[in-house]
Design an enzyme around this catalytic site. Structure first.
Site, mmCIF file in Angstrom:
data_model
loop_
_atom_site.group_PDB
_atom_site.id
_atom_site.type_symbol
_atom_site.label_atom_id
_atom_site.label_comp_id
_atom_site.label_asym_id
_atom_site.label_seq_id
_atom_site.Cartn_x
_atom_site.Cartn_y
_atom_site.Cartn_z
ATOM 1 N N LYS A 1 -40.674 46.489 -5.384
ATOM 2 C CA LYS A 1 -42.690 45.895 -4.845
ATOM 3 C C LYS A 1 -42.791 46.817 -3.824
ATOM 4 O O LYS A 1 -42.881 45.258 -2.999
ATOM 5 C CB LYS A 1 -42.309 44.455 -4.504
ATOM 6 N N GLY B 1 -38.239 45.334 6.529
ATOM 7 C CA GLY B 1 -39.538 44.327 6.429
ATOM 8 C C GLY B 1 -39.434 43.401 8.063
ATOM 9 O O GLY B 1 -38.746 43.889 9.129
ATOM 10 N N SER B 2 -40.283 42.805 8.437
ATOM 11 C CA SER B 2 -40.194 42.131 9.597
ATOM 12 C C SER B 2 -39.464 40.665 9.476
ATOM 13 O O SER B 2 -38.480 41.254 8.336
ATOM 14 C CB SER B 2 -41.471 41.688 9.910
ATOM 15 N N THR B 3 -38.906 40.282 10.337
ATOM 16 C CA THR B 3 -37.571 39.923 10.651
ATOM 17 C C THR B 3 -37.911 38.100 10.079
ATOM 18 O O THR B 3 -37.938 37.664 9.607
ATOM 19 C CB THR B 3 -37.244 39.313 11.965
ATOM 20 N N ALA C 1 -40.029 37.926 7.667
ATOM 21 C CA ALA C 1 -39.807 37.926 6.204
ATOM 22 C C ALA C 1 -38.398 37.484 5.641
ATOM 23 O O ALA C 1 -37.886 36.984 5.038
ATOM 24 C CB ALA C 1 -40.345 38.726 5.961
ATOM 25 N N GLY C 2 -37.543 38.459 6.645
ATOM 26 C CA GLY C 2 -36.032 38.143 6.489
ATOM 27 C C GLY C 2 -35.073 36.737 6.445
ATOM 28 O O GLY C 2 -34.299 36.973 4.803
ATOM 29 N N GLU D 1 -33.149 44.906 6.070
ATOM 30 C CA GLU D 1 -33.342 46.116 7.369
ATOM 31 C C GLU D 1 -34.615 45.196 8.011
ATOM 32 O O GLU D 1 -35.781 45.486 7.625
ATOM 33 C CB GLU D 1 -33.569 47.599 6.690
ATOM 34 N N CYS E 1 -39.090 51.610 13.142
ATOM 35 C CA CYS E 1 -38.432 50.276 13.299
ATOM 36 C C CYS E 1 -37.127 50.441 14.878
ATOM 37 O O CYS E 1 -36.675 49.295 15.458
ATOM 38 C CB CYS E 1 -37.997 49.488 12.148
ATOM 39 N N GLU F 1 -41.075 42.667 18.936
ATOM 40 C CA GLU F 1 -41.813 44.117 18.535
ATOM 41 C C GLU F 1 -42.815 44.197 18.291
ATOM 42 O O GLU F 1 -43.914 43.660 18.031
ATOM 43 C CB GLU F 1 -40.728 44.132 17.822
HETATM 44 P P1 NAD Z 1 -43.143 42.555 6.615
HETATM 45 O O1 NAD Z 1 -42.069 41.276 6.220
HETATM 46 O O2 NAD Z 1 -44.577 41.606 6.743
HETATM 47 O O3 NAD Z 1 -43.230 42.416 5.139
HETATM 48 C C1 NAD Z 1 -42.383 43.381 4.481
HETATM 49 C C2 NAD Z 1 -42.474 43.714 2.927
HETATM 50 O O4 NAD Z 1 -42.176 42.138 2.272
HETATM 51 C C3 NAD Z 1 -43.820 43.799 2.029
HETATM 52 O O5 NAD Z 1 -43.804 44.623 1.096
HETATM 53 C C4 NAD Z 1 -44.187 42.240 1.582
HETATM 54 O O6 NAD Z 1 -45.176 42.345 0.774
HETATM 55 C C5 NAD Z 1 -43.335 41.529 1.998
HETATM 56 N N1 NAD Z 1 -42.985 40.621 2.168
HETATM 57 C C6 NAD Z 1 -43.010 39.505 3.043
HETATM 58 N N2 NAD Z 1 -42.910 38.450 3.152
HETATM 59 C C7 NAD Z 1 -42.573 38.366 1.453
HETATM 60 C C8 NAD Z 1 -41.731 37.257 1.401
HETATM 61 N N3 NAD Z 1 -41.528 35.724 1.969
HETATM 62 N N4 NAD Z 1 -41.182 38.010 0.070
HETATM 63 C C9 NAD Z 1 -41.086 38.849 -0.282
HETATM 64 N N5 NAD Z 1 -41.424 39.446 0.045
HETATM 65 C C10 NAD Z 1 -42.221 39.266 1.026
HETATM 66 O O7 NAD Z 1 -43.417 43.502 7.151
HETATM 67 P P2 NAD Z 1 -44.148 45.000 7.461
HETATM 68 O O8 NAD Z 1 -45.126 44.360 8.478
HETATM 69 O O9 NAD Z 1 -44.294 45.760 6.799
HETATM 70 O O10 NAD Z 1 -43.290 45.647 8.072
HETATM 71 C C11 NAD Z 1 -43.044 45.671 8.890
HETATM 72 C C12 NAD Z 1 -41.558 45.309 9.864
HETATM 73 O O11 NAD Z 1 -40.435 45.961 9.175
HETATM 74 C C13 NAD Z 1 -41.046 45.597 11.675
HETATM 75 O O12 NAD Z 1 -40.710 44.605 11.540
HETATM 76 C C14 NAD Z 1 -40.516 46.563 11.377
HETATM 77 O O13 NAD Z 1 -39.669 47.329 13.058
HETATM 78 C C15 NAD Z 1 -39.828 46.531 10.331
HETATM 79 N N6 NAD Z 1 -38.927 47.813 9.573
HETATM 80 C C16 NAD Z 1 -37.969 48.133 9.148
HETATM 81 C C17 NAD Z 1 -36.680 49.074 9.259
HETATM 82 C C18 NAD Z 1 -35.881 49.094 8.996
HETATM 83 O O14 NAD Z 1 -34.830 49.562 8.754
HETATM 84 N N7 NAD Z 1 -34.633 47.880 10.040
HETATM 85 C C19 NAD Z 1 -37.595 50.217 8.996
HETATM 86 C C20 NAD Z 1 -38.878 49.803 8.903
HETATM 87 C C21 NAD Z 1 -39.325 48.922 9.226
#
Ligand code: NAD
Length: 479
Positions: free
Chosen positions: A177, A229-231, A233-234, A251, A285, A385
């Protein structure tokens, strides 16, 4: 040529969307719509998971030998290598990364990952016989099942490939996705997978937003979730997976520190920091956004950094000379500007930059590359961040103090030390609690594990460790 698309990639073919909802992909430089693609709904995800489930439960892919799968992934790698220029341009167009960065990392790094995983898979102990305590035991690595891969927009192919390739090599099937900001690169990827001969249903791709992402995560047909993605959402995703006892790897964010020791070669350090601190316009990140300099050398480092960063070209991402492009979206531009205002309220000193458009630009979601000095590590600009070209220079008393400050963070993703003495740099590297670390460089090696300590994530990508997340381990006891 239009970049518009009207279908999803499901069950080995182009599938019509269930609803008529569209995603508009907007150029962060021109603020104009560059393409429309369908926006996935829960029903589209259901179709994708059903296809992945069928391909896993009764299709050929999980039943093929590792060598047979390696052959198909190698074909994909070869095709990918031939299309990297196109891939780089697509990514810069959709999310605004400078083309110089896309040509260096956004497209080549995913290909390098494929090649690294292929080498690992060739030597991987898919099935081994061990001398157990009671007799011989066969230990097998079997595919974990249907994988849901959820990448962010900042390095879209990079964060998909780190999940897709180990999943494929292990014999899993997958639903990807993509983030709604970056669907376009995945259409090219789907064409290459199809051409490489990946069987129907093994890879399915539905671009959608957060809520539909949540539907995918909690879907009973999914066995494992791989998220970048973000902490925030993680945490939500981990909670759902915990409840359902799904395998999950995360990640997440970072706030990495670069420690500049007094014996560092200043010019080389500044060249290194321009990349490690500001790559992808600061939307990385692993960006080293806390620059730690000794009190005695503090003003020298601040001045050198200000000079190095002021010389960077800001502007149109498709201009090959550009080093810093726009933010991905207006909301991201606003977020970064809020942090710049916050830093001033917190008492940090703006050395270069500050709010307002960079010189010579009147449209696009740009922010001025900004350096804050006199930053205390307790300030929010040093703890949170920002995800933009904003750096904080923080003073330290001695090496122990520098390590204490580096470790005083909820995150633990990356870090660097810059020094004339590699051995003392390695000592620092051993004491900073992060998943990756660089001495006088920060170059990711895809043969080695990558991931976060603390709130930067759970699990590792790349290396044999990254492949192992896509396997279940089975012990067979022999009579
Ligand atoms: P985000 O968490 O908003 O979204 C990431 C992805 O998750 C998107 O596809 C989004 O649609 C989806 N998503 C969001 N909430 C969700 C949920 N509750 N359930 C399922 N899917 C969901 O993050 P972003 O703003 O797109 O990306 C930036 C973040 O990603 C930063 O915090 C960055 O540090 C992190 N990041 C980490 C790494 C790593 O390897 N550690 C690499 C790249 C980016």
């Amino acid at each position: 040529m239009t970049l518009d698309r009207d279908a999803f990639f499901i069950d080995g073919d182009w599938a019509a969307p269930v609803t008529g909802d569209l995603i508009e992909v907007v150029s962060p430089h021109t603020e104009q719509v560059v393409a429309t693609v369908p926006e996935g709904s829960a029903a589209d995800i259901d179709a994708a998971v059903a296809a992945a489930r069928r391909a896993f439960d009764s299709g050929p892919w999980p039943r093929m030998s590792p060598e047979e799968r390696i052959e198909v992934v190698q074909a994909f790698s070869n095709l990918y290598a031939g299309r990297m220029g196109e891939m780089a341009e697509l990514i810069s167009t959709e999310m605004g990364a400078p083309l110089s960065f896309s040509n260096l990392a956004q497209a080549p790094a995913p290909w390098m990952q494929i090649e690294a995983f292929l080498s690992i898979a060739r030597a991987y102990p898919w099935e081994e016989t061990r001398a157990g305590s009671l007799g011989e035991v066969i230990v097998r690595r079997e595919p974990v099942g249907v994988v849901a891969a959820i990448p962010p927009w900042n390095v879209p192919q990079f964060t998909i490939m780190s999940k897709l390739v180990p999943a494929l090599l292990a014999g899993c099937t997958i639903v990807v996705k993509p983030a709604p900001e970056t669907p376009l690169d995945t259409y090219l990827m789907a064409e290459l997978l199809q051409e490489a001969g990946v069987p129907a249903g093994v890879v399915n791709i539905v671009a959608a937003g957060r809520e539909v992402g949540e539907h995918l995560v909690s879907h009973p047909g999914v066995d494992k979730v791989a998220f970048t993605g973000s902490t925030a959402a993680g945490r939500k995703i981990a909670a759902v997976c915990g409840q359902q006892l799904k395998r999950v790897s995360l990640e997440l964010g970072g706030k990495s520190a670069a420690i500049v020791l007094d014996d560092a070669d200043l010019a080389a350090t500044m060249e290194g920091l321009k990349f490690t601190a500001l790559m992808n316009s600061g939307q990385a990140c692993v960006a080293q956004t806390r620059i730690l300099a000794s009190r005695s050398n503090y003003s020298t480092v601040v001045d050198a950094l200000a000079e190095a960063v002021s010389g960077m070209q800001v502007g149109d991402p498709l201009d090959p000379a550009t080093e810093i492009g726009p933010m991905v979206a207006q909301r991201q531009q606003e977020r970064v500007e809020k942090y710049i205002a916050l830093g001033q309220e917190e008492g940090a000193r703006v050395v270069i930059g500050g709010n307002g458009m960079p010189e010579g630009l009147s449209s696009g979601w740009y922010v001025r590359p900004t350096i804050f000095a006199d930053v205390d590590n307790g300030m929010r600009i040093a703890q949170e961040e920002i995800f933009g070209p904003v750096l904080s220079v923080i003073p330290f008393d001695d090496v122990d103090d520098a390590i204490r400050i580096a470790n005083d963070s909820e995150y633990g993703l990356a870090g660097t030390v810059w020094t004339g003495d590699v051995e003392s740099g390695l000592d620092v590297a051993r004491r900073v609690r992060t998943g990756t670390y660089g001495v006088n460089t920060y170059t990711m090696d895809f043969a080695a594990p990558f991931g976060g300590f603390k709130n930067s994530g759970i699990g590792r990508e790349f290396g044999p460790e990254g492949l192992s997340h896509y396997t279940e381990v089975k012990s067979i006891y022999k009579p």
